[in-house]
Design a protein around this motif. Structure first.
Motif, short mmCIF file in Angstrom:
data_model
loop_
_atom_site.label_atom_id
_atom_site.label_comp_id
_atom_site.label_asym_id
_atom_site.label_seq_id
_atom_site.Cartn_x
_atom_site.Cartn_y
_atom_site.Cartn_z
N ASP A 148 33.00 12.77 9.61
CA ASP A 148 33.45 12.94 8.49
C ASP A 148 32.74 14.08 7.52
OD1 ASP A 148 34.65 12.20 6.11
OD2 ASP A 148 33.51 10.65 5.33
N TYR A 151 29.04 13.36 6.55
CA TYR A 151 28.90 12.22 5.64
C TYR A 151 28.68 11.04 6.47
CZ TYR A 151 30.21 15.09 1.63
OH TYR A 151 29.98 16.14 0.52
N HIS A 191 26.43 4.71 2.65
CA HIS A 191 26.75 4.10 4.04
C HIS A 191 25.57 5.15 5.00
CE1 HIS A 191 29.99 6.82 2.55
NE2 HIS A 191 29.46 7.52 3.72
N PHE A 233 40.88 5.51 3.13
CA PHE A 233 41.26 6.19 4.30
C PHE A 233 42.35 5.42 4.89
CE2 PHE A 233 37.41 8.80 4.71
CZ PHE A 233 37.51 9.71 3.85
N PHE A 255 34.44 3.59 4.36
CA PHE A 255 35.26 4.88 4.66
C PHE A 255 35.70 4.70 6.16
CE2 PHE A 255 32.93 5.25 0.82
CZ PHE A 255 33.78 6.47 0.23
N GLN A 259 30.99 4.54 9.72
CA GLN A 259 30.13 4.75 8.33
C GLN A 259 29.97 3.21 7.91
OE1 GLN A 259 33.03 7.46 7.11
NE2 GLN A 259 31.19 8.97 6.17
N ARG A 289 23.46 15.33 -4.78
CA ARG A 289 24.67 14.88 -4.94
C ARG A 289 24.97 13.37 -4.62
NH1 ARG A 289 29.14 14.29 -2.08
NH2 ARG A 289 31.26 14.80 -2.85
N ASP A 291 26.52 10.79 -3.15
CA ASP A 291 27.75 10.82 -2.76
C ASP A 291 28.42 9.46 -2.79
OD1 ASP A 291 29.71 11.80 -0.90
OD2 ASP A 291 29.07 10.17 0.52
N ALA A 292 29.53 9.16 -2.92
CA ALA A 292 30.49 8.00 -3.03
C ALA A 292 29.48 6.82 -3.69
CB ALA A 292 30.89 7.62 -1.55
N GLU A 333 28.75 11.62 -7.78
CA GLU A 333 29.96 11.98 -7.08
C GLU A 333 30.87 10.65 -7.31
OE1 GLU A 333 33.23 12.54 -3.97
OE2 GLU A 333 31.40 11.31 -3.65
N HIS A 402 35.83 20.34 -1.51
CA HIS A 402 35.89 20.22 -0.17
C HIS A 402 36.88 19.10 0.13
CE1 HIS A 402 33.03 17.28 -0.78
NE2 HIS A 402 33.38 16.65 0.35
N ASP A 403 37.03 18.19 -0.87
CA ASP A 403 38.02 17.00 -0.72
C ASP A 403 39.57 17.31 -0.98
OD1 ASP A 403 36.28 14.89 0.63
OD2 ASP A 403 35.49 14.41 -1.21
N ARG A 527 42.01 18.13 5.35
CA ARG A 527 40.81 18.74 4.46
C ARG A 527 40.24 19.96 5.00
NH1 ARG A 527 37.32 13.80 2.84
NH2 ARG A 527 37.30 13.44 4.87
N ARG A 531 38.80 24.41 3.86
CA ARG A 531 37.34 24.59 4.12
C ARG A 531 37.19 25.92 5.00
NH1 ARG A 531 36.30 18.30 5.66
NH2 ARG A 531 36.52 17.30 3.37
C1 GLC Z 1 32.60 11.67 -0.69
C2 GLC Z 1 32.75 12.96 -0.03
C3 GLC Z 1 33.78 12.76 1.16
C4 GLC Z 1 33.41 11.69 2.24
C5 GLC Z 1 33.01 10.42 1.31
C6 GLC Z 1 32.33 9.45 2.28
O1 GLC Z 1 33.79 11.40 -1.36
O2 GLC Z 1 33.17 13.98 -0.73
O3 GLC Z 1 34.13 14.09 1.84
O4 GLC Z 1 34.53 11.35 2.77
O5 GLC Z 1 32.32 10.66 0.29
O6 GLC Z 1 31.07 9.97 2.51
#
Ligand code: GLC
Length: 655
Positions: A148, A151, A191, A233, A255, A259, A289, A291-292, A333, A402-403, A527, A531
């Motif tokens: 990912d 990630y 995760h 997803f 996700f 993960q 950052r 994340d999630a 985020e 990037h998303d 995605r 990038r």
């Molecule tokens: C965030 C990231 C994304 C990733 C997700 C899971 O949303 O921006 O790219 O897939 O977290 O970590």
């Protein structure tokens, strides 16, 4: 050196074993450092413990976290201690109008094979653009592909081998710091990769580590949760739970199946992550950052996003960071609806205590919505519904990242302006994937969910703005408009206030990468189309073809960066208010700064537009004394005293 008063000065309710350990750690430090630590511990202990009130024994968890903070504080370099002081003297450092962000993948920014050291070699391009903040995409050691885009972290204390090692990371933060650039890294806290040590131990049958995850022996609980859980997803990872033979159970996987969601109701997870944060802070990482972040706490009968406990945990993590490394800022985020979003910057009891920065997902979506519909009515309404954020925080503004772009248009907002939310989201999906008559864009459909009708979109700023299709068609008029869209999108994100982040390549109008799926591990995830590796040949050629889209976009963005830096009105401590103007194609953004009002005007259409001077006057900018800082002149007025805006023109007006 002995510090006789230390034990007395530490907060009284720290469990004695931890207080003892902390005293020992601090005992080795010079007296002024000891004092600093004790002052900070006293300042943040109540905040820490109140955050941890979600656990049965908050003081125990707090004591353990404080001990970790003391250890990190003792190990922190002099350089970084000095940075802490600098930031404490200038707590608004990330809110200033001079802040410019840039985001990239290390290996797609640096020359191939040069890794983190290669980023330092390319620092001139960042400096040239005025960048003060660099977000390098996940670079801690992930599981082998697929991961990912990094990630799925297998080790938070190691760097991806192809990019370098921990020392290279520390060197890079040093180089960036010397260039006044703060490094931002992802902290993936929802995760870990199923190859992470904690997951391996859980699989090996270690009961304590099994408790790090949400594991269920049969489908009963997972099914009960699934009843109200959405799918992130739906295409390549349907469902939110994955069976694991070794665990002999279903593990929560929001996700991808590799993960594994962490169980944040376990205070041991809190302490592990607090320690990860401290470790990154001591490597010189300045912004984390988160994340999630929205997904961290689970609750049956809900979508298990934005739960109040998320903010409790963030408050506690931030308190730990403030004690050991106050130079560190948190960026949430949370790609969630506008009503939930503001909580990440602190509302109610969490005011001023959670993240310093958060992505303004709503503004991003509205930028594209306005450009497609040539109408700002919905955006002005929706943005006006978002409460002001605390004066000590800032939005991260962006045109895309990037998303993929998910069309986060609220049904209520749409209805308020006589639109149907479902249909408008559908329109945007079709429009940006080139399936709508008259569309200028060539984005790609990402994760079509037939159950909800959701179709998210991938694409670079230039591709979504139509630069690719117009260049192919060889039509100058269309190309002008497309370049205009890229620039007005950036003008709006630069003119909102906060920290604008340019996605690598957008500064030269890079298009979707036609070969994005060449690598088998990326082939499922489009995605990667947006990038692309930075085209250094195009960067070197800047200036050679002043009429090319790349040159015009780069020049336009550079000029905005420069003007922005000169405008204290754009400091994030005053809120931005979106307002409709008299022209439905022109968005107004009003910032009432003590220095005087600033009005941003953004023509989101390919037509000329007019805004009467009385309207600007009513917002607090005296028309006869006004300057447009973007053009560096007094705006042209018509005989009716209207301000005339060219297609896609933006103006930043003050008196
Ligand atoms: C965030 C990231 C994304 C990733 C997700 C899971 O949303 O921006 O790219 O897939 O977290 O970590």
């Amino acid at each position: 050196m002995a510090a006789p008063n230390l034990s007395m000065n530490l907060p009284a309710d720290i469990p004695s074993a931890q207080a003892e350990a902390i005293r020992e750690l601090l005992g080795a430090l010079p007296e002024h450092r000891q004092t600093t630590f004790v002052l900070r511990a006293r300042r943040w202990w109540p905040t820490l413990v109140s955050g941890l009130s979600i656990y049965p024994d908050p003081a125990a968890a707090g004591g353990r976290a404080l001990e970790l903070a003391a250890r990190a504080f003792a190990e922190r370099s002099d350089d970084l201690h000095a940075l802490d002081e600098r930031r404490l003297l200038e707590p608004d450092w990330f809110q200033q109008q001079t802040m410019i962000g840039y985001a990239a993948y290390t290996e797609r920014y640096a020359e191939p094979g040069t890794g983190l050291a290669g980023v330092a070699d390319k620092v001139d391009h960042l400096r040239g653009l005025g960048v003060t903040y660099l977000h390098l995409m996940p670079l801690l050691k992930p599981r082998p592909a697929p991961n990912d885009g990094g990630y799925a972290v297998a080790d938070y204390r190691a760097v991806r081998e192809d990019l370098g090692d921990i020392q290279d990371l520390a060197n890079l933060t040093g180089t960036l710091r010397a260039n006044d650039i703060s490094l931002c890294l992802d902290l993936v806290l929802n995760h870990v990769a199923k190859e992470h040590e904690w997951a391996l131990k859980a699989k090996a049958g270690d009961a304590a580590y099994r408790e790090y995850f949400h594991v269920y022996a049969d489908r009963q609980e997972p099914d009960a949760y699934e009843a109200t859980l959405p799918e992130v997803f739906p295409d390549f990872a349907p469902g939110n739970f994955t069976w694991d033979d070794e665990l002999e159970g279903w593990v929560w996987t929001t996700f991808n199946d590799y993960q594994w969601d962490l169980n944040w109701s376990n205070p041991a997870v809190f302490c592990e992550m607090a320690d990860v944060i401290l470790n990154l802070a001591n490597l010189g990482v300045e912004v984390l950052r988160l994340d999630a972040i929205a997904f961290m706490w689970k609750r049956k009968g809900t979508n298990s996003q934005n739960q109040p406990e998320v903010h409790q945990i963030t408050q506690a993590l931030r308190a730990v960071a403030r004690i050991a490394a106050p130079a560190v800022a948190f960026k949430a985020e949370a790609i969630v609806g506008p009503g939930d979003l503001v909580h990440y910057l602190g509302r109610g009891q969490h005011y001023g205590k959670v993240s310093d920065l958060a992505y303004h997902n709503s503004l991003m979506v509205q930028i594209w919505s306005m450009l497609a519909s040539r109408d700002v009515t919905l955006a002005a309404h929706a943005l006006a519904q978002i409460p002001d954020i605390p004066g000590s925080t800032a939005w991260v503004t962006y045109a895309r990242c990037h998303d993929d772009i998910g069309w986060a248009i609220d049904d209520g907002d749409a209805a308020a302006v006589q639109l149907n939310g479902f249909e408008h989201r559908g329109f945007l999906s079709e429009f940006y994937t080139g399936n709508f008559d008259g569309s200028f864009a060539d984005g790609l459909v990402f994760q079509h969910n037939p159950a909800t009708g959701d179709k998210r979109v991938s694409g670079t700023a230039a591709s979504l703005s139509g630069v690719g299709l117009a260049a192919e068609a060889g039509e100058d008029g269309r190309l002008n408009d497309a370049v205009g869209r890229v620039l007005v999108a950036h003008a709006l994100m630069f003119g909102w206030g906060g920290l604008p982040v340019i996605w690598s390549g957008d500064e030269i109008g890079s298009l979707n990468d036609p070969n994005w799926d060449n690598l088998p591990e990326f082939a499922e995830d489009n995605r990667w189309a947006h990038r692309p590796a930075l085209d250094w040949a195009a960067v070197r050629a800047l200036g050679d073809h002043p009429e090319s889209p790349a040159d015009r976009i780069y020049q336009g963005i550079s000029a905005m960066v420069e003007k922005r830096g000169e405008l204290p009105h754009l400091h994030a401590d005053v809120p931005a208010h979106a307002v409709p103007t008299t022209d439905r194609g022109v968005l107004g953004v009003v910032r009432r700064h003590p220095l005087g009002a600033m009005v941003g005007l953004y023509n989101m259409t390919e037509h000329e537009a007019y805004v009467p001077t009385w309207w600007v006057d009513a917002q607090g900018v005296e028309p006869h004394a006004m300057t447009d800082h973007l053009a560096g002149n007094v705006p042209e007025l018509t005989e009716f005293e209207d301000i005339k805006l060219a297609p896609y023109q933006a103006m930043w007006l003050t008196a």
